[in-house]
Scaffold this motif. Structure first.
Motif, PDB file in Angstrom:
ATOM      1  N   ALA A  95      -1.820  -8.739  -7.078  1.00 32.19           N
ATOM      2  CA  ALA A  95      -1.256  -7.494  -6.571  1.00 32.19           C
ATOM      3  C   ALA A  95      -0.193  -7.775  -5.515  1.00 32.19           C
ATOM      4  O   ALA A  95      -0.270  -8.756  -4.774  1.00 32.19           O
ATOM      5  N   SER A  96       0.778  -6.893  -5.462  1.00 31.93           N
ATOM      6  CA  SER A  96       1.821  -7.057  -4.458  1.00 31.93           C
ATOM      7  C   SER A  96       1.249  -6.781  -3.070  1.00 31.93           C
ATOM      8  O   SER A  96       0.140  -6.260  -2.922  1.00 31.93           O
ATOM      9  N   LYS A  97       2.005  -7.117  -2.052  1.00 34.53           N
ATOM     10  CA  LYS A  97       1.534  -6.913  -0.682  1.00 34.53           C
ATOM     11  C   LYS A  97       1.307  -5.440  -0.382  1.00 34.53           C
ATOM     12  O   LYS A  97       0.360  -5.076   0.309  1.00 34.53           O
ATOM     13  N   LYS A  98       2.160  -4.597  -0.925  1.00 35.01           N
ATOM     14  CA  LYS A  98       2.029  -3.162  -0.690  1.00 35.01           C
ATOM     15  C   LYS A  98       0.743  -2.623  -1.329  1.00 35.01           C
ATOM     16  O   LYS A  98      -0.008  -1.876  -0.700  1.00 35.01           O
ATOM     17  N   VAL A  99       0.486  -3.039  -2.562  1.00 34.35           N
ATOM     18  CA  VAL A  99      -0.721  -2.593  -3.260  1.00 34.35           C
ATOM     19  C   VAL A  99      -1.965  -3.121  -2.551  1.00 34.35           C
ATOM     20  O   VAL A  99      -2.951  -2.400  -2.378  1.00 34.35           O
ATOM     21  N   LYS A 118      -2.280  -3.852   0.580  1.00 41.08           N
ATOM     22  CA  LYS A 118      -2.431  -3.128   1.843  1.00 41.08           C
ATOM     23  C   LYS A 118      -3.083  -1.765   1.605  1.00 41.08           C
ATOM     24  O   LYS A 118      -3.961  -1.345   2.359  1.00 41.08           O
ATOM     25  N   ILE A 119      -2.684  -1.101   0.537  1.00 40.86           N
ATOM     26  CA  ILE A 119      -3.280   0.192   0.185  1.00 40.86           C
ATOM     27  C   ILE A 119      -4.760   0.011  -0.142  1.00 40.86           C
ATOM     28  O   ILE A 119      -5.606   0.794   0.294  1.00 40.86           O
ATOM     29  N   ARG A 120      -5.085  -1.039  -0.903  1.00 41.17           N
ATOM     30  CA  ARG A 120      -6.485  -1.303  -1.250  1.00 41.17           C
ATOM     31  C   ARG A 120      -7.324  -1.600  -0.012  1.00 41.17           C
ATOM     32  O   ARG A 120      -8.459  -1.137   0.101  1.00 41.17           O
ATOM     33  N   ASP A 121      -6.779  -2.379   0.896  1.00 42.66           N
ATOM     34  CA  ASP A 121      -7.512  -2.717   2.116  1.00 42.66           C
ATOM     35  C   ASP A 121      -7.791  -1.477   2.959  1.00 42.66           C
ATOM     36  O   ASP A 121      -8.885  -1.320   3.505  1.00 42.66           O
ATOM     37  N   LYS A 122      -6.808  -0.596   3.056  1.00 43.48           N
ATOM     38  CA  LYS A 122      -7.007   0.641   3.814  1.00 43.48           C
ATOM     39  C   LYS A 122      -8.063   1.520   3.153  1.00 43.48           C
ATOM     40  O   LYS A 122      -8.913   2.102   3.821  1.00 43.48           O
ATOM     41  N   ARG A 123      -8.021   1.604   1.829  1.00 38.92           N
ATOM     42  CA  ARG A 123      -8.995   2.414   1.102  1.00 38.92           C
ATOM     43  C   ARG A 123     -10.395   1.840   1.265  1.00 38.92           C
ATOM     44  O   ARG A 123     -11.365   2.567   1.480  1.00 38.92           O
ATOM     45  N   LYS A 124     -10.518   0.521   1.195  1.00 36.92           N
ATOM     46  CA  LYS A 124     -11.823  -0.128   1.345  1.00 36.92           C
ATOM     47  C   LYS A 124     -12.396   0.127   2.735  1.00 36.92           C
ATOM     48  O   LYS A 124     -13.579   0.433   2.885  1.00 36.92           O
ATOM     49  N   ALA A 125     -11.563   0.007   3.762  1.00 39.55           N
ATOM     50  CA  ALA A 125     -12.024   0.248   5.127  1.00 39.55           C
ATOM     51  C   ALA A 125     -12.455   1.700   5.312  1.00 39.55           C
ATOM     52  O   ALA A 125     -13.453   1.988   5.977  1.00 39.55           O
ATOM     53  N   ARG A 126     -11.725   2.606   4.701  1.00 38.36           N
ATOM     54  CA  ARG A 126     -12.055   4.029   4.807  1.00 38.36           C
ATOM     55  C   ARG A 126     -13.398   4.331   4.133  1.00 38.36           C
ATOM     56  O   ARG A 126     -14.230   5.057   4.674  1.00 38.36           O
ATOM     57  N   VAL A 127     -13.621   3.736   2.975  1.00 34.77           N
ATOM     58  CA  VAL A 127     -14.879   3.955   2.255  1.00 34.77           C
ATOM     59  C   VAL A 127     -16.045   3.335   3.015  1.00 34.77           C
ATOM     60  O   VAL A 127     -17.085   3.960   3.209  1.00 34.77           O
ATOM     61  N   SER A 174     -13.004  -7.756 -11.390  1.00 34.92           N
ATOM     62  CA  SER A 174     -11.908  -8.688 -11.646  1.00 34.92           C
ATOM     63  C   SER A 174     -11.243  -8.279 -12.953  1.00 34.92           C
ATOM     64  O   SER A 174     -11.635  -7.290 -13.572  1.00 34.92           O
ATOM     65  N   SER A 175     -10.278  -9.038 -13.384  1.00 31.76           N
ATOM     66  CA  SER A 175      -9.583  -8.659 -14.612  1.00 31.76           C
ATOM     67  C   SER A 175     -10.463  -8.818 -15.853  1.00 31.76           C
ATOM     68  O   SER A 175     -10.287  -8.110 -16.834  1.00 31.76           O
TER      69      SER A 175
END
Length: 121
Positions: A2-6, A8-17, A35-36
């Motif tokens: 995943a790109s850095k932007k994606v 970062k979005i995943r990390d924020k979502r994980k922390a929120r959950v 995983s894939s």
């Protein structure tokens, strides 16, 4: 990858959950990793910091049942497997932790499979 932007979005979502949920021995957290190729799930008692039960598409009990099936169907079988393991331990309710993944596709199929076997969340 995943790109850095994606990411970062995943990390924020994980922390929120994760800020909203926590598991205990009576009601563990059902944590999902995708995983894939495979999907993994574990029941975690956060108050003890221990994994109570786990299942994945590479587990022996699941692997024999999912030959030549789609990944969504395999995820559903993993959900059924973890539900049976927890039911044998006397656990009926869990807290579902989807992590950084959207509740869609394989993650949703895993949850549906667990619910089919009687797990409540």
């Amino acid at each position: 990858m995943a790109s850095k932007k994606v990411q970062k979005i995943r990390d924020k979502r994980k922390a929120r959950v994760r800020a909203k949920i926590s598991g205990s021995t009576e009601r563990p957290r059902l944590s999902v990793f995708r995983s894939s190729k495979h999907i993994y799930v574990q029941a975690v008692a956060d108050n003890e910091g221990k994994t109570i039960a786990h299942s994945s598409t590479i587990s022996d009990d699941v692997k024999s049942k999912i030959t030549d099936v789609k990944k969504v169907e395999a995820a559903k079988e993993v959900g059924r497997s973890i539900s049976r393991k927890l039911r044998d331990m006397g656990i009926q309710e869990v807290v579902f932790d989807r992590g950084s993944y959207l509740y869609h596709g394989r993650v949703k199929a895993l949850a549906d499979g667990a619910r089919e076997e009687g797990l409540k969340f």
